[in-house]
Design an enzyme around this catalytic site. Structure first.
Site: not given
Ligand SMILES: [Zn+2]
Length: 292
Positions: A148, A150, A229, A111
């Site tokens: 991931d 995200h 995740d 991120h």
């Molecule tokens: Zn994540």
């Protein structure tokens, strides 16, 4: 990050425990991560941003950089080592001392944008590593694979439009960080999946979208933003992957690396917060990377 935060030190202990329990620990070459040099991080982050982080780093206590990202006196030191892990992994692989590497690191990185920390991330570890492979070893095409739950907005921010890099990602959408549905460059192959998507849907997306793109690009080295995740048991996200899916996708990437990349793969830990599922998933990922 502070008490009760999911991005906790126990994550790495859970991975170690599971690698031992799976009989893999003694079979692996373990290497400590030296800190990355500032100039190596500056290749993908702004100097002003690094100065700002150093200035906001407290002597005691924690400072919130955003609602879910905090920094304490030790955070930057850990972040330099996390980024350094990928550099060390590239060096080991390019010198022929290892075929691939998994970096069990915190804090995560995908991120982190060129000039912004967010989502528990400070330095974009996978970007620092891949940039090192291009700068120090003259590689001309590298691929970033991000599974991931995200979207890897930081990696996209750093490399959108750079023809030397192909990024393929699968992530839950709409979901934090609410980006990725419209790629920022033609070198970004983003596959948003709706919540409750299963491992089967993940595998279909990999086969139909990732693999043709990766094979067409023919990367000289693969870098995996390995977040776990998207696991069914991880309530940070709402996808339904299980250990077998992580083993399967690792095997597919091993095949790509065997054909195009002299088997060179650097995999770097991103998310994964349900400790048991994280440990089990990493053990499967690493088991496949060993060639078992
Ligand atoms: Zn994540």
């Amino acid at each position: 990050m502070g008490k009760g935060h999911p991005e906790c030190p126990e994550r790495l202990a859970a991975i170690q425990d599971r690698l031992i329990a799976a009989g893999l620990w003694d079979y692996l070459l373990h290497v400590d991560a030296p800190p990355a040099l500032r100039e190596q991080i500056e290749r993908v982050h702004c100097a002003d941003y690094l100065d700002d982080l150093a200035r906001r780093s407290p002597a005691v206590g924690t400072v919130q950089l955003d609602p879910d990202t905090a920094i304490n006196a030790y955070t930057l030191r850990a972040a330099y080592h996390a980024a350094g892990a990928g550099i060390k992994a590239v060096d080991l692989i390019m010198s022929g001392r290892a075929q691939n590497a998994f970096c069990a690191i915190r804090p995560p990185g995908h991120h982190a944008e060129r000039a912004r920390s967010m989502g528990f991330c400070f330095f974009n570890n996978v970007a620092v590593a891949a940039q090192h492979a291009m700068d120090a070893y003259g590689l001309e095409r590298v691929a970033i694979i991000d599974f991931d739950v995200h979207h890897g907005n930081g990696t996209e921010d750093i490399w959108a439009g750079d023809p030397r890099v192909l990024m393929v990602g699968i992530f839950q959408h709409p979901f934090y960080p609410y980006s990725g549905d419209i790629p920022k460059g033609s070198n970004m192959h983003n596959v948003p999946l709706p919540r409750a998507s299963t491992g089967q849907q993940f595998r279909e997306a990999v086969c139909e979208q990732w693999l043709p793109r990766l094979n067409e690009f023919a990367p000289e080295m693969l870098f995996i933003s390995a977040g776990f995740d998207a696991h069914l048991e991880d309530d940070m996200g709402s996808l339904g992957l299980v250990e077998a899916d992580y083993a399967w996708v690792t095997r597919q990437l091993m095949k790509v690396a065997e054909v195009h990349s002299s088997r060179r793969i650097v995999s770097m830990l991103e998310g994964g917060y349900e400790l048991s599922a994280l440990g089990r998933s990493v053990a499967e990922h690493v088991r496949v990377l060993t060639g078992e």
